[in-house]
Write a protein that holds these residues in place. Sequence first.
Motif, short mmCIF file in Angstrom:
data_model
loop_
_atom_site.label_atom_id
_atom_site.label_comp_id
_atom_site.label_asym_id
_atom_site.label_seq_id
_atom_site.Cartn_x
_atom_site.Cartn_y
_atom_site.Cartn_z
N HIS A 66 0.84 -1.20 0.00
CA HIS A 66 0.00 0.00 0.00
C HIS A 66 0.88 1.24 0.00
N VAL A 67 0.67 2.10 -0.97
CA VAL A 67 1.50 3.28 -1.17
C VAL A 67 1.25 4.31 -0.07
N LYS A 68 2.35 4.79 0.51
CA LYS A 68 2.28 5.86 1.50
C LYS A 68 2.88 7.15 0.97
N SER A 69 3.93 7.03 0.14
CA SER A 69 4.50 8.22 -0.50
C SER A 69 5.31 7.78 -1.72
N ILE A 70 5.44 8.72 -2.67
CA ILE A 70 6.23 8.47 -3.87
C ILE A 70 7.17 9.65 -4.05
N SER A 71 8.47 9.35 -4.23
CA SER A 71 9.49 10.37 -4.47
C SER A 71 10.23 10.03 -5.75
N ILE A 72 10.76 11.04 -6.37
CA ILE A 72 11.52 10.85 -7.61
C ILE A 72 12.96 11.32 -7.37
N ASP A 73 13.91 10.70 -8.07
CA ASP A 73 15.30 11.09 -7.90
C ASP A 73 15.61 12.36 -8.70
N CYS A 74 16.84 12.84 -8.56
CA CYS A 74 17.23 14.11 -9.17
C CYS A 74 17.28 14.07 -10.70
N ASP A 75 17.38 12.87 -11.29
CA ASP A 75 17.40 12.74 -12.76
C ASP A 75 16.02 12.44 -13.34
N ASN A 76 15.02 12.36 -12.48
CA ASN A 76 13.64 12.08 -12.89
C ASN A 76 13.47 10.72 -13.57
N ASP A 77 14.34 9.75 -13.22
CA ASP A 77 14.23 8.45 -13.89
C ASP A 77 14.28 7.26 -12.93
N THR A 78 14.10 7.51 -11.63
CA THR A 78 14.03 6.44 -10.63
C THR A 78 13.05 6.88 -9.56
#
Length: 195
Positions: A66-78
């Motif tokens: 169950h998703v609690k949060s989603i973050s993206i890395d500095c290159d926007n590809d992970t």
Amino acid sequence: MKIDFTKSDGLVPVIIQDEKTLEVLMLGYMNEEAFQKTEKEQKVTFFSRTKNRLWTKGEESGNFLHVKSISIDCDNDTLLIKAKPVGPTCHTGSRSCFKTDYNQNFIFELENIITDRYENPTKKSYVNSLREKGLNKIAQKVGEEGVETVIAALAETESDLINESSDLVFHLLVLLKEKGLSLADIAKNLESRHQ
């Protein structure tokens, strides 16, 4: 959030982390459709490279993430998804797909167990019996365990020191809970002091 799905044949790696213990549970891949489904349903859905289709983690086992949060890395590809796992994450029945000698985040897990005992007290629970005795008794136990840890360090075996230190950490976690504090509060304070 602008995810760059163009770098690797439309797929981005996704690291799944336990939202409470921060343990890394698994790695999978998402295409844009899997990401949209994950956002909509708040259950992690991957693109299975072997099955060549969308695959919601837990669709067969019931062990959803169950998703609690989603973050993206500095290159926007992970992506990093913090999730609440229902049951084991790995198909082998293990908590995590990554093998470690011990659960490196067990202290966070223990903090969660203590919180559960506070929210769902039971007669057989040691935490509940401490809580019923009140703050003074809880604080006294921390003091007792601190003294016993010092004695073990100076005059007893390594095994005794490990046991007494474990008792000290456990009772400190109960005291923090009783005062409405958490390991996160301590970690933030230690981090600020380190700077």
